[in-house]
Design a protein around this motif. Sequence first.
Motif, PDB file in Angstrom:
ATOM      1  N   ASN A 202       0.835  -1.208   0.000  1.00  0.00           N
ATOM      2  CA  ASN A 202       0.000   0.000   0.000  1.00  0.00           C
ATOM      3  C   ASN A 202       0.868   1.256   0.000  1.00  0.00           C
ATOM      4  O   ASN A 202       1.812   1.363   0.787  1.00  0.00           O
ATOM      5  N   THR A 203       0.584   2.176  -0.889  1.00  0.00           N
ATOM      6  CA  THR A 203       1.275   3.458  -1.107  1.00  0.00           C
ATOM      7  C   THR A 203       2.583   3.305  -1.891  1.00  0.00           C
ATOM      8  O   THR A 203       3.237   4.302  -2.171  1.00  0.00           O
ATOM      9  N   LYS A 204       2.958   2.076  -2.266  1.00  0.00           N
ATOM     10  CA  LYS A 204       4.222   1.858  -2.967  1.00  0.00           C
ATOM     11  C   LYS A 204       3.986   1.628  -4.457  1.00  0.00           C
ATOM     12  O   LYS A 204       2.872   1.331  -4.891  1.00  0.00           O
ATOM     13  N   VAL A 205       5.061   1.743  -5.233  1.00  0.00           N
ATOM     14  CA  VAL A 205       4.993   1.456  -6.666  1.00  0.00           C
ATOM     15  C   VAL A 205       4.753  -0.036  -6.856  1.00  0.00           C
ATOM     16  O   VAL A 205       5.407  -0.870  -6.226  1.00  0.00           O
ATOM     17  N   ILE A 206       3.795  -0.387  -7.714  1.00  0.00           N
ATOM     18  CA  ILE A 206       3.430  -1.780  -7.927  1.00  0.00           C
ATOM     19  C   ILE A 206       4.485  -2.470  -8.798  1.00  0.00           C
ATOM     20  O   ILE A 206       4.823  -1.988  -9.880  1.00  0.00           O
ATOM     21  N   ASN A 207       4.966  -3.605  -8.313  1.00  0.00           N
ATOM     22  CA  ASN A 207       5.850  -4.467  -9.115  1.00  0.00           C
ATOM     23  C   ASN A 207       5.109  -5.779  -9.342  1.00  0.00           C
ATOM     24  O   ASN A 207       5.091  -6.661  -8.488  1.00  0.00           O
ATOM     25  N   TYR A 208       4.452  -5.883 -10.495  1.00  0.00           N
ATOM     26  CA  TYR A 208       3.587  -7.032 -10.758  1.00  0.00           C
ATOM     27  C   TYR A 208       4.361  -8.352 -10.734  1.00  0.00           C
ATOM     28  O   TYR A 208       3.855  -9.361 -10.233  1.00  0.00           O
ATOM     29  N   LEU A 238      -2.660   5.112  -8.664  1.00  0.00           N
ATOM     30  CA  LEU A 238      -2.118   6.440  -8.929  1.00  0.00           C
ATOM     31  C   LEU A 238      -1.074   6.285 -10.028  1.00  0.00           C
ATOM     32  O   LEU A 238       0.010   5.728  -9.787  1.00  0.00           O
ATOM     33  N   PRO A 239      -1.374   6.736 -11.253  1.00  0.00           N
ATOM     34  CA  PRO A 239      -0.422   6.523 -12.351  1.00  0.00           C
ATOM     35  C   PRO A 239       0.792   7.431 -12.245  1.00  0.00           C
ATOM     36  O   PRO A 239       0.755   8.473 -11.594  1.00  0.00           O
ATOM     37  N   ALA A 240       1.874   7.004 -12.910  1.00  0.00           N
ATOM     38  CA  ALA A 240       3.069   7.837 -12.992  1.00  0.00           C
ATOM     39  C   ALA A 240       2.817   8.984 -13.964  1.00  0.00           C
ATOM     40  O   ALA A 240       2.178   8.805 -15.001  1.00  0.00           O
ATOM     41  N   ALA A 252       4.921   2.072 -14.169  1.00  0.00           N
ATOM     42  CA  ALA A 252       4.273   1.423 -13.025  1.00  0.00           C
ATOM     43  C   ALA A 252       3.522   2.448 -12.184  1.00  0.00           C
ATOM     44  O   ALA A 252       3.978   3.584 -11.990  1.00  0.00           O
ATOM     45  N   SER A 253       2.361   2.045 -11.688  1.00  0.00           N
ATOM     46  CA  SER A 253       1.532   2.899 -10.844  1.00  0.00           C
ATOM     47  C   SER A 253       1.780   2.601  -9.373  1.00  0.00           C
ATOM     48  O   SER A 253       2.389   1.588  -9.013  1.00  0.00           O
ATOM     49  N   LYS A 254       1.278   3.481  -8.525  1.00  0.00           N
ATOM     50  CA  LYS A 254       1.151   3.191  -7.095  1.00  0.00           C
ATOM     51  C   LYS A 254      -0.288   2.761  -6.833  1.00  0.00           C
ATOM     52  O   LYS A 254      -1.182   2.998  -7.652  1.00  0.00           O
ATOM     53  N   ILE A 317       7.797  13.379  -6.464  1.00  0.00           N
ATOM     54  CA  ILE A 317       6.688  14.239  -6.052  1.00  0.00           C
ATOM     55  C   ILE A 317       5.528  13.301  -5.758  1.00  0.00           C
ATOM     56  O   ILE A 317       5.094  12.538  -6.631  1.00  0.00           O
ATOM     57  N   ASP A 318       5.027  13.328  -4.528  1.00  0.00           N
ATOM     58  CA  ASP A 318       4.028  12.343  -4.114  1.00  0.00           C
ATOM     59  C   ASP A 318       2.725  12.452  -4.876  1.00  0.00           C
ATOM     60  O   ASP A 318       2.079  11.440  -5.162  1.00  0.00           O
TER      61      ASP A 318
END
Length: 389
Positions: A202-208, A238-240, A252-254, A317-318
């Motif tokens: 949660n809140t991190k960049v997704i690594n599928y 949250l997309p890049a 990759a999104s968060k 930038i968050d």
Amino acid sequence: MWAVFQRLANISKSQSFFLFGARGVGKSTLLDHFFMPTERVLFDLLDFELSNELASYPNNLLKRLTPHHGKTPWVVIDEVQKVPQLLDLVHKLIKEKSFKFALTGSSARKLKRGSANLLAGRAFVYHLFPLTVSELEDQFSLDDALKYGTLPQIFELESNSDKAGFLKAYTETYLKEEIITEQIVRNLPPFRRFLDVAAQMNTKVINYSNIAKDILSDPKTVSGYYDILEDTLLGIRLPAYHTSIRKQQKKASKFYLFDTGIARTLAGQVDYDLIPKSFEYGQLFEGFIINELYRRLTYMNKQFKLSFLRVQEDMEIDLIIERGKSAPTLIEIKSADKVDERHAKGLLTLGRDFKSSKQYLISNDPHKKQFSQVLALPWKEAIELIIGD
């Protein structure tokens, strides 16, 4: 107690509407107070016998409505995704101006998957979320919100053990069981493992690929599981940031779960104290701020886009908010109770490329500060300023 909350959802009675929101956010309660008892007839599809009847014989809805024709202007159908085939009949009745419909749902996925008639623009679409800070007013506590989230039922419970018990029941009966009952997921064990890992991410960049290895599955399945969480309104991707939509889609999104209490429960932390200044506290604070801004912007019923920008592990930038042709708003989120220029490093470096942008450092620091082009504000004041921009 739910009735004391003045919800921000700005619903109009001028036209039929969908009201989407995760289970337990207060959709039924809101509509109970939105309509006078005499102006609506209610069909609750959580009633097993009723949903079975209407799934088998959708036209029975018409028979049930006949006595109300010309007397009751509104028809409320709770959890319409349970019987998506009703929407063809609803569409017909709206066209004939027989009734207006208020349709609630905790999942748009089943409607989409069944190619259900989404009423072709004849119904507005609204969303409802866990309670916001402004809806809670003097009942709000940041520490409690981070520990247990802001689902309305939490505020009916007095003891921390009861709050934890409610959240554990929610994650077991809804997230892990009802999703498979709805035939959204047919193979439950990997999805259960996915929920545990999703909470850790949660809140991190997704690594599928990494998540797929952790749950003994494949990246495509993992991406599909995240789709399920979005479609059942249990979180947002949250997309890049990128000026090119095509290139943005390749990054990759968060992912942010929709409620901090649910996130802590899935992570196995809800029975334990939340330690200020800990890594967990920082993650939850970021998720809380992102969700609060997303809810408030959604309730304004105006178009917006959210994204984040990361160029390396410690340079990002968050949150980037884009609204129409206005210059973007750039946000860095820190849970620290005392901030300085180091906390604004991402904005001070990357923010130069965003001409005319407004840039905010949001934190628990009670003092207003200025670091070059970056305005540092206490989080509550910052949210109100950003929403009002």
